[in-house]
Design a protein around this motif. Structure first.
Motif, short mmCIF file in Angstrom:
data_model
loop_
_atom_site.label_atom_id
_atom_site.label_comp_id
_atom_site.label_asym_id
_atom_site.label_seq_id
_atom_site.Cartn_x
_atom_site.Cartn_y
_atom_site.Cartn_z
N PRO A 1 -1.50 -4.77 3.04
CA PRO A 1 -1.38 -4.09 4.34
C PRO A 1 -1.84 -4.97 5.49
CG PRO A 1 -3.31 -3.30 3.17
CD PRO A 1 -2.59 -4.20 2.22
N SER A 2 -1.23 -4.79 6.64
CA SER A 2 -1.72 -5.44 7.86
C SER A 2 -2.73 -4.55 8.57
CB SER A 2 -0.56 -5.77 8.80
OG SER A 2 0.18 -4.60 9.12
N ASN A 3 -2.74 -3.27 8.21
CA ASN A 3 -3.71 -2.29 8.74
C ASN A 3 -4.78 -2.07 7.68
OD1 ASN A 3 -5.11 0.02 9.51
ND2 ASN A 3 -3.28 1.08 10.27
N CYS B 1 -5.09 1.05 5.49
CA CYS B 1 -4.04 1.37 4.51
C CYS B 1 -4.29 0.61 3.21
CB CYS B 1 -2.67 1.01 5.07
SG CYS B 1 -2.22 1.96 6.56
N LYS C 1 1.27 -2.07 2.14
CA LYS C 1 2.39 -1.99 3.06
C LYS C 1 3.67 -1.86 2.26
CE LYS C 1 4.77 -4.53 6.77
NZ LYS C 1 4.74 -5.74 7.64
N GLN D 1 -0.27 4.71 2.86
CA GLN D 1 0.83 3.75 2.86
C GLN D 1 1.14 3.33 4.30
OE1 GLN D 1 4.69 4.59 0.72
NE2 GLN D 1 5.46 4.74 2.82
N GLU D 2 1.23 2.03 4.53
CA GLU D 2 1.71 1.49 5.79
C GLU D 2 3.22 1.26 5.68
OE1 GLU D 2 1.33 -2.60 8.50
OE2 GLU D 2 -0.06 -2.24 6.85
N CYS D 3 3.97 1.73 6.67
CA CYS D 3 5.42 1.50 6.67
C CYS D 3 5.92 1.52 8.10
CB CYS D 3 6.15 2.53 5.80
SG CYS D 3 5.95 4.23 6.31
N GLY E 1 4.51 4.05 10.53
CA GLY E 1 3.05 4.12 10.67
C GLY E 1 2.36 4.35 9.34
N ALA E 2 1.21 5.01 9.39
CA ALA E 2 0.41 5.26 8.19
C ALA E 2 0.77 6.62 7.60
CB ALA E 2 -1.08 5.22 8.54
#
Length: 294
Positions: free
Chosen positions: A59-61, A64, A67, A105-107, A110-111
């Motif tokens: 993930p980049s967040n 999360c 990704k 989940q990041e997509c 968003g989350a």
């Protein structure tokens, strides 16, 4: 550069292999996302030739757990329902995580919060609104589907752009025989992904159990066997139509016309803060476990 990574194919919205909706899941959790190109990901999705193929990345967040990037054979999607559940199932197996009860989940939208309860995976949909469509467009869809709607359809933004329409009962929905050539022309012209068609089951509590079919004809797919984003769209539409005042579970069966037997629970949840959230739950089972080489 040759790269070999883990691969799974997961059957979603079923506990019986080959009766749900498959998604291919490729594990890039140990690979930097910059090491693979959009062209490579699209080529893999085109090769699997499933309605969706997904790719797990770090993930980049930091809030999360992973990704997820979701591709049809032709393009990338910001969100899709059955790939979300199937990819969560694959992530748990790839990471050998047998104790998680929640993930994020990041997509592209968003989350997305997920819960895991005795094998049942549920996601909380991002809040998407709906809008009306013109009488002319509605009439066109009725003609291409060969039936009459019992309530005014609406356009639901759930990642895909679904038009949701109700018919008299589950049998009418199941037996519908669309003119797919015309329907494809209409959905592309109107910038709609396709039609979610549903009818209530006669021998079940009214407004709580439905047969559903999904026709994503703008994606050059006549019918999707079992559709998560479509069930979100249906639940949101039913809430607007019937104004449920308490938390309500909508049970959905789908896929019979395609030789499948998918089962979805779409929940309309009344939160303590007065807001309404929408959740979709289903089982899934891994049917292929291997590796893929780029």
């Amino acid at each position: 550069m040759s790269l070999t990574v883990p691969f799974k194919q997961v059957d979603v919205f079923t506990e019986v292999p080959f009766r749900g909706n498959p998604v291919a899941v490729i594990n890039f959790l140990d690979t930097d996302e910059s090491e693979v190109t959009q062209k490579q990901l699209q080529a893999i999705a085109n090769w699997t030739n499933l309605s969706e193929t997904t790719f797990l990345f770090k993930p980049s967040n930091n809030k999360c757990d992973y990704k997820l990037r979701i591709f049809t054979p032709k393009n990338e999607l910001p969100f899709a329902g059955h790939p979300t559940i199937g990819s969560c199932k694959a992530f748990l197996e790839f990471t050998k995580n047998t104790t998680a009860t929640s993930l994020v989940q990041e997509c592209g939208v968003g989350a997305i919060p997920l819960t895991i309860n005795e094998g049942l995976i549920s996601f909380k949909a991002a809040l998407f609104d709906f809008e009306g469509i013109s009488d002319e467009v509605i009439t066109g869809y009725e003609q291409s589907l060969g039936l009459k709607f019992i309530a005014t359809p609406a356009l639901l933004h759930t990642g895909p752009e679904w038009v949701v329409a109700l018919v008299e009962d589950a049998e009418t929905c199941f037996n519908a025989n669309p003119n797919f050539t015309v329907l494809t022309q209409q959905t592309k012209q109107n910038n709609h992904t396709g039609i979610i068609l549903a009818g209530p089951k006669k021998n079940a509590p009214i407004r709580n159990s439905y047969e559903m079919r999904a026709f994503p004809t703008a994606e050059n797919i006549d019918e999707d066997p079992v559709c998560g984003s479509g069930s979100v769209a249906l639940a949101r539409y039913l809430q607007e139509l019937y104004k449920f005042e308490e938390t309500t579970n909508i049970t959905i069966s789908q896929g019979g016309r395609l030789g499948r037997d998918g089962h979805i629970v779409a929940s309309i949840i009344k939160e303590t803060d007065g807001n309404t959230s929408y959740h979709v739950a289903g089982h899934s089972i891994t049917v292929i476990d291997g590796k893929i080489t780029l």
